[in-house]
Design a protein around this motif. Structure first.
Motif, PDB file in Angstrom:
ATOM      1  N   GLN A   1       3.689   0.427  17.705  1.00 10.05           N
ATOM      2  CA  GLN A   1       2.819  -0.623  17.166  1.00 10.05           C
ATOM      3  C   GLN A   1       2.131  -0.202  15.870  1.00 10.05           C
ATOM      4  OE1 GLN A   1       3.943  -0.168  20.494  1.00 10.05           O
ATOM      5  NE2 GLN A   1       1.837   0.036  21.228  1.00 10.05           N
ATOM      6  N   GLY A   2       2.755   0.736  15.160  1.00 10.91           N
ATOM      7  CA  GLY A   2       2.157   1.216  13.913  1.00 10.91           C
ATOM      8  C   GLY A   2       0.941   2.095  14.108  1.00 10.91           C
ATOM      9  N   GLN A   3       0.649   2.465  15.338  1.00 14.91           N
ATOM     10  CA  GLN A   3      -0.547   3.264  15.640  1.00 14.91           C
ATOM     11  C   GLN A   3      -0.229   4.757  15.522  1.00 14.91           C
ATOM     12  OE1 GLN A   3      -2.878   0.519  18.889  1.00 14.91           O
ATOM     13  NE2 GLN A   3      -0.989   1.448  19.564  1.00 14.91           N
ATOM     14  N   ILE A   4       0.222   5.148  14.357  1.00 18.03           N
ATOM     15  CA  ILE A   4       0.615   6.528  14.080  1.00 18.03           C
ATOM     16  C   ILE A   4       0.073   6.893  12.707  1.00 18.03           C
ATOM     17  CG2 ILE A   4       2.534   8.154  13.873  1.00 18.03           C
ATOM     18  CD1 ILE A   4       4.276   6.198  15.428  1.00 18.03           C
ATOM     19  N   CYS A   5      -0.536   8.045  12.595  1.00 23.01           N
ATOM     20  CA  CYS A   5      -1.100   8.442  11.303  1.00 23.01           C
ATOM     21  C   CYS A   5      -0.020   8.552  10.238  1.00 23.01           C
ATOM     22  CB  CYS A   5      -1.860   9.752  11.429  1.00 23.01           C
ATOM     23  SG  CYS A   5      -0.846  11.149  11.989  1.00 23.01           S
ATOM     24  N   MET A   6       1.220   8.807  10.641  1.00 24.81           N
ATOM     25  CA  MET A   6       2.335   8.956   9.701  1.00 24.81           C
ATOM     26  C   MET A   6       3.071   7.641   9.446  1.00 24.81           C
ATOM     27  SD  MET A   6       4.018  12.464  11.157  1.00 24.81           S
ATOM     28  CE  MET A   6       3.904  11.957  12.883  1.00 24.81           C
ATOM     29  N   ALA A   7       2.647   6.535  10.035  1.00 25.07           N
ATOM     30  CA  ALA A   7       3.365   5.271   9.901  1.00 25.07           C
ATOM     31  C   ALA A   7       3.530   4.878   8.432  1.00 25.07           C
ATOM     32  CB  ALA A   7       2.629   4.168  10.649  1.00 25.07           C
ATOM     33  N   ALA A   8       4.638   4.207   8.146  1.00 20.47           N
ATOM     34  CA  ALA A   8       4.893   3.725   6.791  1.00 20.47           C
ATOM     35  C   ALA A   8       3.996   2.518   6.523  1.00 20.47           C
ATOM     36  CB  ALA A   8       6.357   3.350   6.630  1.00 20.47           C
ATOM     37  N   GLY A   9       2.964   2.723   5.738  1.00 21.93           N
ATOM     38  CA  GLY A   9       1.988   1.673   5.468  1.00 21.93           C
ATOM     39  C   GLY A   9       2.158   0.994   4.134  1.00 21.93           C
ATOM     40  N   ARG A  10       3.024   1.534   3.273  1.00 24.62           N
ATOM     41  CA  ARG A  10       3.269   0.944   1.954  1.00 24.62           C
ATOM     42  C   ARG A  10       4.746   1.124   1.620  1.00 24.62           C
ATOM     43  NH1 ARG A  10       0.402   4.144  -1.993  1.00 24.62           N
ATOM     44  NH2 ARG A  10       0.495   5.806  -0.442  1.00 24.62           N
ATOM     45  N   HIS A  11       5.450   0.010   1.478  1.00 24.70           N
ATOM     46  CA  HIS A  11       6.868   0.044   1.129  1.00 24.70           C
ATOM     47  C   HIS A  11       6.990  -0.233  -0.363  1.00 24.70           C
ATOM     48  CE1 HIS A  11       8.389  -0.395   5.436  1.00 24.70           C
ATOM     49  NE2 HIS A  11       7.072  -0.446   5.523  1.00 24.70           N
ATOM     50  N   ILE A  12       7.480   0.758  -1.104  1.00 24.27           N
ATOM     51  CA  ILE A  12       7.586   0.672  -2.560  1.00 24.27           C
ATOM     52  C   ILE A  12       9.073   0.574  -2.882  1.00 24.27           C
ATOM     53  CG2 ILE A  12       7.065   1.850  -4.727  1.00 24.27           C
ATOM     54  CD1 ILE A  12       4.778   3.292  -3.194  1.00 24.27           C
ATOM     55  N   VAL A  13       9.521  -0.619  -3.283  1.00 24.95           N
ATOM     56  CA  VAL A  13      10.949  -0.939  -3.331  1.00 24.95           C
ATOM     57  C   VAL A  13      11.368  -1.331  -4.749  1.00 24.95           C
ATOM     58  CG1 VAL A  13      12.761  -2.400  -2.334  1.00 24.95           C
ATOM     59  CG2 VAL A  13      10.766  -1.757  -0.946  1.00 24.95           C
ATOM     60  N   HIS A  14      12.522  -0.812  -5.188  1.00 24.49           N
ATOM     61  CA  HIS A  14      12.984  -1.127  -6.540  1.00 24.49           C
ATOM     62  C   HIS A  14      13.253  -2.617  -6.676  1.00 24.49           C
ATOM     63  CE1 HIS A  14      15.601  -1.175 -10.121  1.00 24.49           C
ATOM     64  NE2 HIS A  14      14.805  -0.188 -10.505  1.00 24.49           N
ATOM     65  N   GLU A  15      12.940  -3.144  -7.858  1.00 22.19           N
ATOM     66  CA  GLU A  15      13.006  -4.585  -8.078  1.00 22.19           C
ATOM     67  C   GLU A  15      14.414  -5.170  -7.884  1.00 22.19           C
ATOM     68  OE1 GLU A  15      11.562  -5.052 -12.023  1.00 22.19           O
ATOM     69  OE2 GLU A  15      13.239  -3.992 -12.973  1.00 22.19           O
TER      70      GLU A  15
ATOM     71  N   ILE B   1       5.267  11.030   2.976  1.00 25.68           N
ATOM     72  CA  ILE B   1       6.002  10.091   2.128  1.00 25.68           C
ATOM     73  C   ILE B   1       7.488  10.216   2.435  1.00 25.68           C
ATOM     74  CG2 ILE B   1       6.663   9.489  -0.240  1.00 25.68           C
ATOM     75  CD1 ILE B   1       3.929  10.341  -1.182  1.00 25.68           C
ATOM     76  N   GLY B   2       8.160   9.073   2.559  1.00 27.42           N
ATOM     77  CA  GLY B   2       9.603   9.059   2.705  1.00 27.42           C
ATOM     78  C   GLY B   2      10.240   8.463   1.461  1.00 27.42           C
ATOM     79  N   ILE B   3      11.416   8.974   1.089  1.00 30.70           N
ATOM     80  CA  ILE B   3      12.164   8.452  -0.060  1.00 30.70           C
ATOM     81  C   ILE B   3      13.584   8.176   0.404  1.00 30.70           C
ATOM     82  CG2 ILE B   3      12.802   8.810  -2.467  1.00 30.70           C
ATOM     83  CD1 ILE B   3      10.718  11.062  -2.591  1.00 30.70           C
ATOM     84  N   LEU B   4      14.043   6.944   0.239  1.00 32.54           N
ATOM     85  CA  LEU B   4      15.369   6.545   0.678  1.00 32.54           C
ATOM     86  C   LEU B   4      16.242   6.238  -0.522  1.00 32.54           C
ATOM     87  CD1 LEU B   4      14.381   4.058   3.568  1.00 32.54           C
ATOM     88  CD2 LEU B   4      14.703   6.540   3.694  1.00 32.54           C
TER      89      LEU B   4
ATOM     90  N   HIS C   1       9.803  13.467   3.010  1.00 30.02           N
ATOM     91  CA  HIS C   1      11.090  13.387   3.700  1.00 30.02           C
ATOM     92  C   HIS C   1      12.057  12.565   2.853  1.00 30.02           C
ATOM     93  CE1 HIS C   1       9.162  15.063   7.231  1.00 30.02           C
ATOM     94  NE2 HIS C   1       8.250  14.113   7.183  1.00 30.02           N
ATOM     95  N   ILE C   2      13.128  13.184   2.394  1.00 28.47           N
ATOM     96  CA  ILE C   2      14.138  12.481   1.612  1.00 28.47           C
ATOM     97  C   ILE C   2      15.218  11.955   2.543  1.00 28.47           C
ATOM     98  CG2 ILE C   2      15.921  12.751  -0.156  1.00 28.47           C
ATOM     99  CD1 ILE C   2      14.076  14.715  -1.579  1.00 28.47           C
TER     100      ILE C   2
END
Length: 485
Positions: free
Chosen positions: A282-296, A410-413, A432-433
């Motif tokens: 339920q997103g109740q994790i300190c590491m949860a992805a809270g901001r998705h930064i996506v190429h246009e 931070i994760g990078i995909l 994390h890449i």
């Protein structure tokens, strides 16, 4: 008798054995149904004082034990986590609202934390130093003494055991204050495991309670180190108190973690990773992805793919075993999550999925077209919400990722070369890449920068040795040294 037979612990704290606490009792409540699962004891400030003095006395003998004797207790604890996994998992599901696979991760990790900790007593305990004097000179590591561990509700077992196990292994005693909402799966279970593993009396106390008890386990004179996982606001108060009392505080705090999705990334895989990162537990994790930064170039398709994932994730009672998300932990947190989502929509964000709830069951939510000033973008939501924003250049992606008060994960995909270029410019405790933001292993350092804490203080032998031992200088001469006086 089962590990968690209520006749042993119900209505009690653990202080040199199970006994009533001076703070009365409280109910363990199932967030999915509101049902009472049992009753646990609450500590009083006097209980904390007694536990601290008892721990300090017991710790001296524990530290003198042969390393293999301490290691044996940790190994037995690891085996007991495996032996009683199903029973503990049932409590995690019902008391914390986690789905069964999440509960399995907790017991598996608890066992590994104990196995890894069992190696700590045999590690080198210091260094031989050079000296300009006619003497031997050593820097040796000694236990800090008594450690207070204050743990949160979201991963109640992992976020307790990851400090309790190494602290004990290195010769310390522990005062454990679990979150009152998960006092059984995050407290009683640990005590019962170590009790069965043969840990000597007095070395581990269970002291559930509210803020008053939290303050007491920090301020007790016998306590040298505080290992705290929780909110940044609470961590600041603990850090301030520890600084005034000249104690070490290891603070793992909040996070509003960025997931950067590069041009050309596989959309199906990226959406799957993103959904896990934002919606797991339920997103109740300190590491949860809270901001998705996506190429246009892929932004619109990404929002659609993530919204499709969100729409088809089942939400409900986790003990049914057929859902992906369970309940928000309590009404206060539910209201906070919903207010942030509604404020974002009223401020112009596009609701691509979710945004509704049935009782404490909040639907996975995707917010697009946000403004950087939106609470949904700036704040840690701690709910199943995925805010998405677009970027056009690498420089813009870096600025968006770093432009937040937190720095945990931070994760990078996407393409590795571009990801590496970006990673070197990020201010974060973990990167994390080609993985999402939620990841933890017992042998890996864990911690954050900025308002996410004061660095990697837990995990891996280097961090654990630094956290739970002190360095003492020791010199030895063949005879009493001559002096001019």
């Amino acid at each position: 008798m089962s590990l968690l037979d209520a006749s042993l612990w119900e209505g009690k704290i653990y202080l040199n054995g199970w006994r009533p606490g001076g703070g009365g009792t409280a109910d363990a409540v199932e967030p999915a149904t509101g049902d009472t699962l049992g009753t646990y004891g609450l500590a009083s400030v006097d209980d904390v004082r007694e536990a601290a003095t008892t721990a300090a006395a017991a710790q001296r003998d524990w530290a003198k034990l042969n390393p293999e004797d301490r290691a044996a207790v940790l190994r037995r604890a690891g085996m007991l986590w495996e032996e009683h996994a199903a029973e503990v998992q049932d409590w995690i599901v019902r008391e914390s609202g986690g789905i069964p696979p999440k509960a399995c991760v907790e017991t598996h990790t608890a066992a590994n934390e104990c196995y890894d900790a069992s190696a700590l007593p045999s590690l080198p305990a210091g260094d031989v130093l050079t000296s300009n004097e006619n003497r031997w000179s050593f820097a040796r590591r000694r236990p800090v003494g008594v450690v207070s561990v204050i743990a949160p509700f979201n991963f109640p077992l992992i976020l307790s055991i990851r400090a309790v196990a190494p602290a004990l292994a290195l010769g310390n005693a522990v005062l454990l204050k679990p979150d009152p909402r998960t006092a059984v799966c995050g407290g009683v279970t640990l005590v019962r495991i170590f009790e069965e593993a043969g840990l000597p009396p007095g070395l581990l106390a269970l002291l559930p309670g509210g803020a008053e008890i939290g303050a007491a386990v920090v301020e007790a004179p016998e306590v040298s180190v505080i290992a705290f996982t929780g909110s940044t606001a609470a961590g600041r108060k603990i850090g301030e108190t520890a600084g005034r009392l000249l104690k070490h505080a290891h603070l793992e705090l909040g996070g509003n973690n960025a997931l950067i999705v590069l041009p050309g990334a596989d959309l199906a895989k990226a959406a799957s990773a993103a959904a896990f990162g934002s919606f797991m537990h339920q997103g109740q994790i300190c590491m949860a992805a809270g901001r998705h930064i996506v190429h246009e170039d892929i932004y619109d398709n990404y929002v659609s793919a993530l919204a499709e994932k969100a729409t088809h994730l089942p939400v409900g009672d986790p003990k049914s075993g057929s859902v992906a998300l369970g309940p928000i932990i309590d009404e206060k947190q539910l209201h906070r999550v919903d207010s942030i989502v509604q404020d974002a929509v009223q401020g112009g964000a596009r609701l691509a999925a979710g945004g509704t709830h049935d009782g404490r069951f909040y639907q996975p939510t995707v917010l697009a077209d946000l403004d950087v000033a939106s609470r949904a973008w700036k704040d840690e939501i701690f709910g199943p919400v995925a805010p998405v924003m677009k970027f056009s250049t690498v420089e813009e992606a870096v600025a968006l990722a770093n432009g937040n008060e937190y720095g945990l994960s931070i994760g990078i995909l996407g393409e590795v070369g571009m990801a590496m270029t970006i990673a070197d410019q990020l201010d974060s405790g973990k990167i994390h890449i080609n993985e999402q933001t939620v990841s933890d292993e017992a042998n890996s350092p864990f911690g954050g920068t900025k308002n996410s804490g004061n660095g990697s203080r837990i995990g891996g032998h280097h961090a654990n040795m630094e956290s739970f031992t002190e360095i003492q200088w020791l010199t030895v001469r063949p005879d009493i040294a001559p002096y001019p006086f």
